[in-house]
Design a protein around this motif. Structure first.
Motif, PDB file in Angstrom:
ATOM      1  N   THR A 249       0.218 -54.529 -29.695  1.00  0.00           N
ATOM      2  CA  THR A 249       0.502 -54.801 -28.287  1.00  0.00           C
ATOM      3  C   THR A 249       0.192 -56.259 -27.982  1.00  0.00           C
ATOM      4  O   THR A 249      -0.960 -56.695 -28.133  1.00  0.00           O
TER       5      THR A 249
ATOM      6  N   THR B  64      -4.160 -45.375 -33.458  1.00  0.00           N
ATOM      7  CA  THR B  64      -4.548 -45.961 -32.173  1.00  0.00           C
ATOM      8  C   THR B  64      -4.824 -47.451 -32.348  1.00  0.00           C
ATOM      9  O   THR B  64      -4.374 -48.277 -31.541  1.00  0.00           O
TER      10      THR B  64
ATOM     11  N   CYS C 228      -8.564 -41.011 -27.129  1.00  0.00           N
ATOM     12  CA  CYS C 228      -7.173 -41.198 -27.563  1.00  0.00           C
ATOM     13  C   CYS C 228      -6.719 -40.166 -28.582  1.00  0.00           C
ATOM     14  O   CYS C 228      -6.389 -40.471 -29.722  1.00  0.00           O
TER      15      CYS C 228
ATOM     16  N   VAL D 117      -3.651 -44.100 -25.430  1.00  0.00           N
ATOM     17  CA  VAL D 117      -4.186 -45.452 -25.253  1.00  0.00           C
ATOM     18  C   VAL D 117      -3.272 -46.308 -24.377  1.00  0.00           C
ATOM     19  O   VAL D 117      -3.748 -47.206 -23.674  1.00  0.00           O
ATOM     20  N   ARG D 118      -1.988 -46.037 -24.368  1.00  0.00           N
ATOM     21  CA  ARG D 118      -1.040 -46.848 -23.583  1.00  0.00           C
ATOM     22  C   ARG D 118      -1.343 -46.788 -22.087  1.00  0.00           C
ATOM     23  O   ARG D 118      -0.956 -47.694 -21.349  1.00  0.00           O
ATOM     24  N   GLU D 119      -2.032 -45.740 -21.637  1.00  0.00           N
ATOM     25  CA  GLU D 119      -2.370 -45.593 -20.210  1.00  0.00           C
ATOM     26  C   GLU D 119      -3.298 -46.711 -19.726  1.00  0.00           C
ATOM     27  O   GLU D 119      -3.360 -46.981 -18.528  1.00  0.00           O
TER      28      GLU D 119
ATOM     29  N   ILE E  13      -1.604 -49.388 -32.551  1.00  0.00           N
ATOM     30  CA  ILE E  13      -0.996 -49.604 -31.230  1.00  0.00           C
ATOM     31  C   ILE E  13      -1.660 -50.794 -30.549  1.00  0.00           C
ATOM     32  O   ILE E  13      -0.988 -51.668 -29.994  1.00  0.00           O
ATOM     33  N   LEU E  14      -2.974 -50.841 -30.587  1.00  0.00           N
ATOM     34  CA  LEU E  14      -3.699 -51.948 -29.966  1.00  0.00           C
ATOM     35  C   LEU E  14      -3.326 -53.277 -30.609  1.00  0.00           C
ATOM     36  O   LEU E  14      -3.076 -54.267 -29.915  1.00  0.00           O
TER      37      LEU E  14
ATOM     38  N   GLN F 167      -2.906 -40.381 -30.031  1.00  0.00           N
ATOM     39  CA  GLN F 167      -3.085 -41.830 -29.988  1.00  0.00           C
ATOM     40  C   GLN F 167      -2.315 -42.511 -28.872  1.00  0.00           C
ATOM     41  O   GLN F 167      -2.741 -43.550 -28.366  1.00  0.00           O
ATOM     42  N   ASP F 168      -1.193 -41.964 -28.455  1.00  0.00           N
ATOM     43  CA  ASP F 168      -0.386 -42.613 -27.420  1.00  0.00           C
ATOM     44  C   ASP F 168      -1.081 -42.664 -26.061  1.00  0.00           C
ATOM     45  O   ASP F 168      -0.672 -43.431 -25.193  1.00  0.00           O
TER      46      ASP F 168
ATOM     47  N   LEU G  21      -3.434 -49.900 -21.166  1.00  0.00           N
ATOM     48  CA  LEU G  21      -2.994 -51.212 -21.653  1.00  0.00           C
ATOM     49  C   LEU G  21      -2.147 -51.901 -20.613  1.00  0.00           C
ATOM     50  O   LEU G  21      -1.585 -51.311 -19.747  1.00  0.00           O
TER      51      LEU G  21
END
Length: 114
Positions: A24, A17, A104, A110-112, A20-21, A107-108, A114
């Motif tokens: 981005t 997670t 999360c 979290v994209r909701e 990903i952050l 982990q994906d 961002l």
């Protein structure tokens, strides 16, 4: 965009997670290692409310003595008190941005926000 992750570096999902952050563009990440800097009870209440989960749903059983302590059957208040006293009882990771809070797993999710 600012993002805060309540992170445990020993957790694979938390590391993924965080990656990903960090990958981005435009995301300024604050990392809170909650085992070193425990949650305030009020922050737990806010995170759970905003993520749409209960303390029971966020309770970490694996790798803790939460079951032996009777926490799966305890009241929400008792679970929150235990989590504030022992942050290892909180499953992870939680991420907060201006768009909301997510628990999360996976982990994906979290994209909701961002």
């Amino acid at each position: 965009m600012k993002a805060t992750i309540w992170h445990n570096p020993a957790c694979g999902t938390s590391r993924k997670t965080l990656a990903i952050l960090q990958e981005t563009p435009g995301v300024d990440v604050t990392i809170v290692e909650y085992l070193k800097n425990p949650y305030a009870r009020a922050k737990l209440v806010q995170l759970f409310r905003d993520a749409g989960v209960t303390a029971r749903e966020a309770l970490r059983l694996r790798g803790t003595d939460a079951a032996e302590q009777g926490l799966p059957d305890a009241s929400e208040d008792a679970i929150l008190d235990a989590m504030a006293a022992n942050p290892a009882y909180v499953n992870r990771p939680f991420v907060e941005t201006d768009k909301g809070v997510r628990f999360c797993r996976p982990q994906d999710v979290v994209r909701e926000i961002l």
